[in-house]
Write an enzyme that holds these catalytic residues in place. Structure first.
Site, short mmCIF file in Angstrom:
data_model
loop_
_atom_site.label_atom_id
_atom_site.label_comp_id
_atom_site.label_asym_id
_atom_site.label_seq_id
_atom_site.Cartn_x
_atom_site.Cartn_y
_atom_site.Cartn_z
N GLU A 121 4.69 -8.91 11.30
CA GLU A 121 4.12 -8.50 10.01
C GLU A 121 5.26 -8.20 9.02
O GLU A 121 5.21 -8.57 7.86
CB GLU A 121 3.26 -7.25 10.24
CG GLU A 121 2.45 -6.80 9.04
CD GLU A 121 1.59 -5.57 9.35
OE1 GLU A 121 1.70 -5.02 10.48
OE2 GLU A 121 0.82 -5.16 8.47
N ASP A 165 0.77 -1.24 0.00
CA ASP A 165 0.00 0.00 0.00
C ASP A 165 0.81 1.30 0.00
O ASP A 165 0.57 2.18 -0.80
CB ASP A 165 -0.92 0.04 1.22
CG ASP A 165 -1.83 -1.17 1.30
OD1 ASP A 165 -1.73 -2.05 0.43
OD2 ASP A 165 -2.63 -1.23 2.24
C1 9WN Z 1 -5.41 -1.88 4.15
C2 9WN Z 1 -3.99 -6.88 5.98
C3 9WN Z 1 -3.54 -5.78 5.03
C4 9WN Z 1 -2.64 -6.31 3.90
C5 9WN Z 1 -2.01 -5.19 3.09
C6 9WN Z 1 -1.30 -4.25 4.05
C7 9WN Z 1 -2.30 -3.71 5.09
C8 9WN Z 1 -4.42 -2.47 5.15
C9 9WN Z 1 -4.01 -1.42 6.16
O1 9WN Z 1 -2.86 -4.79 5.80
O2 9WN Z 1 -3.29 -2.98 4.41
O3 9WN Z 1 -5.88 -2.86 3.30
O4 9WN Z 1 -4.74 -1.28 7.14
O5 9WN Z 1 -3.00 -0.73 5.93
O6 9WN Z 1 -0.68 -3.20 3.37
O7 9WN Z 1 -1.10 -5.73 2.16
O8 9WN Z 1 -3.39 -7.13 3.05
O9 9WN Z 1 -2.89 -7.61 6.44
#
Ligand code: 9WN
Length: 438
Positions: free
Chosen positions: A407, A167
């Site tokens: 993570e 992201d």
């Molecule tokens: C928004 C869940 C997700 C991953 C993504 C990561 C993060 C979310 C956030 O967490 O994104 O979708 O709250 O930032 O970037 O890759 O799927 O683990």
């Protein structure tokens, strides 16, 4: 003495289990996410194929009638009103009845996962699984091409950084910051309404702010989602100068991989793939090569409106090892992977360690992630770089054995960062713990 990595990984996945599906990490990520569930299914395929199959079929309960698979399916029992209100999926007639979801998607890893799961199911269960998921995955891929590649370029266009999975990676954040802010965002930025943003954010309630996106970037991402909502989340309705439209490298590389697996699964299940869709699948590998950038000597995302390259290069480029076909470029990628900037003490960082934007502890701007390492390992296998693949495999398993299922991790020191007991880290270690036969 570190624990047995397989036992430790299974314990994390049990802790995060919510019935048929697995949340990424209790507390900070209580819902179901698309590519997280794909990675969980990949990891569980060998150990518990029935649960792995359930992980995928439960995610598909969130599929929309137009074929879109949302990036989040909300847990029924978790109050998260801020996030639910942003999406408001239940007001959209295309959303499934009785299931709250987001209204954008995420990397299409489901067919890749389904193929691995199918390989471990007994004949009857495999046939039932494929009869259920293959038509849904075909609808998912058909939506990607129809709605997100309306001009038939062979590459899907994303409309929000949350769709790419990596992201807050620097090219996406740079593009976001260049966007003309809405009046509301300008006021919020000028007044520095950080308290408001902090109240809306879940992540910084659990984690140090220096490991996450800044509040300003957080505000920009929220603002962008509200803008897309005003246009029904539809690419062809977004005003080009007030939206992000990106042909992303890793999303499209994963799509090419998933197309291959989906074609195999459909043939196994005796389900015909529409010739028009086959034609779209066939165009993607060549279209991916248009993302090659000679100046950077690697693959980079592209602004779908202006055609501009979005730098700096990121880990996304290395996912091309598993998707690309241009021998000379892929050889250059492997050579680049072995340079100090991409192979520090704990390879492989999310951006090069010598890039100006490199921040060793911040989210997708420097740390190493197990899912991207897994994708690089896949690519190295495909290229026949078996020794390098095995070295990265061992180093990834050792990193998690020493520091836990975080993570993400500092690629310089190995320090665990972000959420702890993170599902895809655990799941992919399950897969990586067993060396692959040569
Ligand atoms: C928004 C869940 C997700 C991953 C993504 C990561 C993060 C979310 C956030 O967490 O994104 O979708 O709250 O930032 O970037 O890759 O799927 O683990």
């Amino acid at each position: 003495m570190p624990e047995d990595p397989v036992a430790a990984a299974l314990a994390v996945l049990d802790r995060n289990r919510r019935g048929d599906w697995t949340c990424p990490s209790a507390g900070i990520y209580p819902h179901q996410w698309l590519w997280d569930s794909g990675f969980v299914a990949i990891g569980l395929a060998r150990h518990d194929p029935a649960r792995a199959a359930g992980e995928l079929t439960s995610l598909l309960r969130g599929q929309w009638s137009n074929g879109m698979v949302p990036h989040m399916v909300f847990a029924d029992d978790v109050h998260d009103q801020g996030s639910r209100r942003l999406w408001g999926s239940r007001r959209d007639p295309r959303s499934p009845r009785g299931v709250a979801t987001s209204c954008i998607t995420q990397p299409p890893v489901l067919a890749i996962a389904a193929r691995r799961v199918a390989d471990h199911l007994a004949a009857d269960a495999r046939a039932a699984f494929l009869a259920d998921v293959v038509p849904k995955l075909l609808a998912h891929h058909a939506w990607l091409y129809r709605d997100r590649d309306p001009r038939g370029t062979g590459l899907v266009t994303l409309i929000h950084p949350w769709e790419c999975g990596l992201d807050t990676s620097p090219p996406w954040m740079a593009a976001l910051r260049r966007l003309r802010p809405s009046v509301g965002l300008r006021v919020a930025l000028a007044l520095r309404l950080t308290r408001l943003v902090r109240a809306l954010r879940r992540d910084t309630r659990y984690l140090p702010a220096r490991e996450r996106a800044s509040n300003d970037d957080g505000l920009r991402m929220l603002d962008l989602a509200y803008r897309a909502r005003r246009h029904g989340w539809a690419l062809d309705r977004l005003p080009p100068d007030r939206s992000l439209q990106v042909q992303d490298v890793s999303f499209n590389a994963l799509l090419a991989m998933a197309n291959r697996d989906l074609t195999t699964l459909a043939a196994d299940a005796g389900i015909a793939v529409d010739p028009a869709l086959r034609h779209r699948f066939a165009a993607t590998p060549d279209a991916l090569e248009t993302l090659w950038n000679d100046e950077h000597g690697t693959y980079c995302a592209r602004d779908a409106v202006t055609g501009a390259t979005l730098g700096p290069p990121t880990i996304a480029a290395f996912t091309m090892l598993a998707a690309g076909a241009h021998d000379e470029r892929l050889r250059r990628l492997v050579a680049r992977l072995r340079t100090d900037a991409w192979w520090p003490a704990h390879p492989v960082p999310s951006i090069a360690a010598d890039a100006a934007e490199f921040d060793p502890e911040r989210y997708w701007s420097g740390p190493t992630w197990v899912n991207t390492n897994w994708l690089v390992i896949e690519g190295l296998h495909r290229r026949g770089e078996l020794a390098l693949a095995d070295e990265l495999r061992r180093r990834t398993v050792d990193l998690v054995a020493e520091h836990g299922s975080a993570e993400y991790f500092s690629a310089i020191t190995g320090t665990p960062l972000g959420a702890d007991a993170f599902s895809w880290t655990a799941a992919l270690v399950l897969d990586l713990a067993t060396p692959r036969p040569a």
